[in-house]
Design an enzyme around this catalytic site. Structure first.
Site, PDB file in Angstrom:
ATOM      1  N   LYS A 111       9.034   5.676 -22.797  1.00 48.73           N
ATOM      2  CA  LYS A 111       8.112   4.637 -23.765  1.00 48.73           C
ATOM      3  C   LYS A 111       8.127   3.401 -23.196  1.00 48.73           C
ATOM      4  O   LYS A 111       7.440   2.292 -24.472  1.00 48.73           O
ATOM      5  CB  LYS A 111      10.160   4.453 -24.279  1.00 48.73           C
ATOM      6  CG  LYS A 111      10.544   5.530 -25.308  1.00 48.73           C
ATOM      7  CD  LYS A 111      11.393   5.704 -26.116  1.00 48.73           C
ATOM      8  CE  LYS A 111      11.428   6.686 -27.053  1.00 48.73           C
ATOM      9  NZ  LYS A 111      12.571   6.991 -28.419  1.00 48.73           N
ATOM     10  N   LYS A 194       5.094  16.120 -27.471  1.00 44.10           N
ATOM     11  CA  LYS A 194       6.915  16.850 -28.310  1.00 44.10           C
ATOM     12  C   LYS A 194       6.565  16.269 -29.893  1.00 44.10           C
ATOM     13  O   LYS A 194       5.656  14.907 -30.118  1.00 44.10           O
ATOM     14  CB  LYS A 194       7.219  16.870 -28.221  1.00 44.10           C
ATOM     15  CG  LYS A 194       8.234  15.337 -28.399  1.00 44.10           C
ATOM     16  CD  LYS A 194       9.476  15.333 -27.636  1.00 44.10           C
ATOM     17  CE  LYS A 194      10.176  13.777 -28.075  1.00 44.10           C
ATOM     18  NZ  LYS A 194      11.717  13.484 -28.343  1.00 44.10           N
ATOM     19  N   LYS A 197       8.275  10.766 -33.810  1.00 47.70           N
ATOM     20  CA  LYS A 197       7.961   9.984 -35.189  1.00 47.70           C
ATOM     21  C   LYS A 197       6.878   8.820 -34.774  1.00 47.70           C
ATOM     22  O   LYS A 197       6.108   8.165 -35.920  1.00 47.70           O
ATOM     23  CB  LYS A 197       9.340   9.042 -35.050  1.00 47.70           C
ATOM     24  CG  LYS A 197      10.704   9.561 -35.517  1.00 47.70           C
ATOM     25  CD  LYS A 197      12.166   9.393 -35.564  1.00 47.70           C
ATOM     26  CE  LYS A 197      13.134  10.085 -35.885  1.00 47.70           C
ATOM     27  NZ  LYS A 197      14.182   9.040 -35.209  1.00 47.70           N
TER      28      LYS A 197
HETATM   29  N1  AQP Z   1      10.218  17.668 -31.689  1.00 49.22           N
HETATM   30  C1  AQP Z   1      10.887  17.616 -31.139  1.00 49.22           C
HETATM   31  N2  AQP Z   1      11.285  19.085 -31.188  1.00 49.22           N
HETATM   32  C2  AQP Z   1      12.694  19.460 -31.589  1.00 49.22           C
HETATM   33  N3  AQP Z   1      14.270  18.451 -31.374  1.00 49.22           N
HETATM   34  C3  AQP Z   1      13.990  16.880 -31.832  1.00 49.22           C
HETATM   35  N4  AQP Z   1      14.476  16.129 -31.793  1.00 49.22           N
HETATM   36  C4  AQP Z   1      13.830  15.390 -31.539  1.00 49.22           C
HETATM   37  N5  AQP Z   1      11.863  15.112 -31.459  1.00 49.22           N
HETATM   38  C5  AQP Z   1      12.012  16.777 -31.309  1.00 49.22           C
HETATM   39  C6  AQP Z   1      15.556  15.832 -31.566  1.00 49.22           C
HETATM   40  O1  AQP Z   1      16.053  15.163 -32.694  1.00 49.22           O
HETATM   41  C7  AQP Z   1      17.007  14.502 -32.865  1.00 49.22           C
HETATM   42  C8  AQP Z   1      17.149  12.524 -33.005  1.00 49.22           C
HETATM   43  O2  AQP Z   1      15.890  12.624 -32.707  1.00 49.22           O
HETATM   44  P1  AQP Z   1      16.218  10.478 -32.540  1.00 49.22           P
HETATM   45  O3  AQP Z   1      16.381  10.705 -33.729  1.00 49.22           O
HETATM   46  O4  AQP Z   1      16.651  10.552 -31.503  1.00 49.22           O
HETATM   47  O5  AQP Z   1      14.993  10.263 -32.830  1.00 49.22           O
HETATM   48  P2  AQP Z   1      13.622  10.875 -31.395  1.00 49.22           P
HETATM   49  O6  AQP Z   1      14.355  11.816 -30.442  1.00 49.22           O
HETATM   50  O7  AQP Z   1      13.516   9.649 -30.593  1.00 49.22           O
HETATM   51  O8  AQP Z   1      12.619  11.388 -31.669  1.00 49.22           O
HETATM   52  P3  AQP Z   1      10.806  10.680 -31.360  1.00 49.22           P
HETATM   53  O9  AQP Z   1      10.463  11.512 -32.975  1.00 49.22           O
HETATM   54  O10 AQP Z   1      11.238  11.673 -30.135  1.00 49.22           O
HETATM   55  O11 AQP Z   1      11.114   9.876 -32.007  1.00 49.22           O
HETATM   56  P4  AQP Z   1      10.632   8.730 -31.033  1.00 49.22           P
HETATM   57  O12 AQP Z   1       9.121   8.572 -31.189  1.00 49.22           O
HETATM   58  O13 AQP Z   1      10.180   7.188 -31.179  1.00 49.22           O
HETATM   59  O14 AQP Z   1       9.877   9.048 -29.422  1.00 49.22           O
HETATM   60  C9  AQP Z   1      17.683  14.368 -30.759  1.00 49.22           C
HETATM   61  O15 AQP Z   1      18.673  15.432 -30.653  1.00 49.22           O
HETATM   62  C10 AQP Z   1      16.025  14.833 -30.046  1.00 49.22           C
HETATM   63  O16 AQP Z   1      16.822  15.589 -29.185  1.00 49.22           O
END
Ligand code: AQP
Length: 332
Positions: A111, A194, A197
């Site tokens: 990040k 992966k 968001k």
């Molecule tokens: N691609 C994914 N596949 C399976 N599980 C996923 N999680 C996130 N992406 C995937 C799971 O979603 C839960 C909530 O996560 P979060 O709100 O902390 O989101 P994040 O991990 O920040 O989501 P992103 O999309 O990966 O955001 P960015 O782009 O900001 O890094 C968690 O249990 C996570 O494991």
């Protein structure tokens, strides 16, 4: 009783990866565990959030959890910043965790990227706050996607070091629950990344708010390779895009991969993509419409989160008091 804690960040663009990797599993776990689910807004602000959008994203995430089947009456659903124990315990853990441990966290490296010096201190200390989220409730199990496994190991290290430093047997060692066939849903544009968001391409992800036409377009345009689908799972190796689409289909239908390939093996992607679109629309449409209904009712969402915060506070405060006692603070 064994206790679950899990959270998701209100950073918008909630996607199928969040649903299949996390929220859907939470709904199932409600049958067997006491569950605490949290909209982790303190985590969200570790990267810049527009205040108006943040407020709306907090409500949208709560609405989507309820629309997906999280039960805020039987279990606890709340917003992290409304329960002060998270921030208080995180500070104590900042003084327990070691710099060397945090330096190893791959999510921070990803990040912060090349602009490490410009990243917020909060982004660096993110895993320490996550440890506080879990341990403020002495949660025993934490359902997460695979991407959060390393952070959970750090939580276990912090719990162990706290117990060791203060010669107590206070915090449990929480276990990760990495459940279901879709622990890592991949981007529709690149099967090695992966679904996320923050991906700048909206075509890379299936958003929980997408309508049927948008879903159909995204799946039709999803990257694939030139070969037909294989007839056996072994044939998916080295074909990340094909594997991802099959995994999504398997997760949404609960049909084993072998059975899906027995039906679609040898065919071109176009037919399978149509079948996948039908399944995605069928499964997501009821959630999306319930989410839209709930999102229009701010008063209900705010009251539900406030009630959840009271219940979360009632669990966390006595634990925090004990922590303060152990550390040597004076409790009021
Ligand atoms: N691609 C994914 N596949 C399976 N599980 C996923 N999680 C996130 N992406 C995937 C799971 O979603 C839960 C909530 O996560 P979060 O709100 O902390 O989101 P994040 O991990 O920040 O989501 P992103 O999309 O990966 O955001 P960015 O782009 O900001 O890094 C968690 O249990 C996570 O494991």
């Amino acid at each position: 009783m064994e206790r679950i804690f899990s959270g998701a960040q209100p950073t918008g663009n909630l996607h199928l990866g969040n649903y299949l990797g996390a929220i859907r599993n939470w709904v199932t776990l409600q049958k067997d565990f006491e569950c605490i689910f949290c909209v982790v807004d303190l985590h969200a602000i570790t990267v810049w959030q527009n205040p108006q959008e943040l407020r709306s994203n907090i409500r949208e995430l709560a609405a989507s959890m309820i629309a997906s089947g999280v039960d805020p009456e039987k279990h606890v659903l709340f917003n992290q910043s409304q329960v002060s124990a998270h921030a208080e315990l995180a500070w104590i853990f900042n003084c327990v965790a070691r710099l060397g441990w945090l330096n190893r966290m791959t999510q921070f490296k990803e990040k912060a990227g090349k602009h490490r010096e410009n990243a917020s201190l909060g982004l660096y200390a993110y895993p320490s706050l996550m440890a506080a989220d879990i341990l403020a409730y002495k949660a025993t199990h934490v359902p997460v996607g695979e991407d959060q496994k390393q952070h959970l190991e750090l939580t276990r290290d912090i719990a162990a070091k706290f117990n060791n430093d203060f010669e107590v047997d206070f915090f449990p060692q929480p276990e990760p629950l990495i459940l279901g066939p879709a622990t890592r849903v991949m981007s529709l544009r690149d099967g090695t990344k992966k679904m996320s968001k923050s991906d700048s391409s909206d075509m890379s992800r299936i958003n929980m708010t997408d309508d049927a036409d948008t879903l159909a377009k995204k799946i039709r345009k999803a990257k694939t390779d030139a070969e037909p689908l294989p007839s056996e799972a072994a044939g998916l190796e080295g074909r990340p895009e094909a594997k991802n689409l099959i995994t999504i289909y398997a997760a949404l239908t609960d049909i084993p991969v072998a059975d899906i390939l027995a039906e679609h093996g040898g065919t071109q992607f176009s037919g399978f993509k149509q079948a996948l679109t039908d399944v995605v629309v069928e499964k997501l449409a009821p959630i999306t419409s319930e989410m839209t209904r709930l999102k229009a009712d701010n008063a209900y969402i705010d009251a539900t989160l406030a009630k959840g915060a009271d219940r979360a506070d009632a669990i966390a405060q006595p634990i925090l008091r004990e922590v303060k006692e152990i550390v040597g603070f004076l409790n009021r």
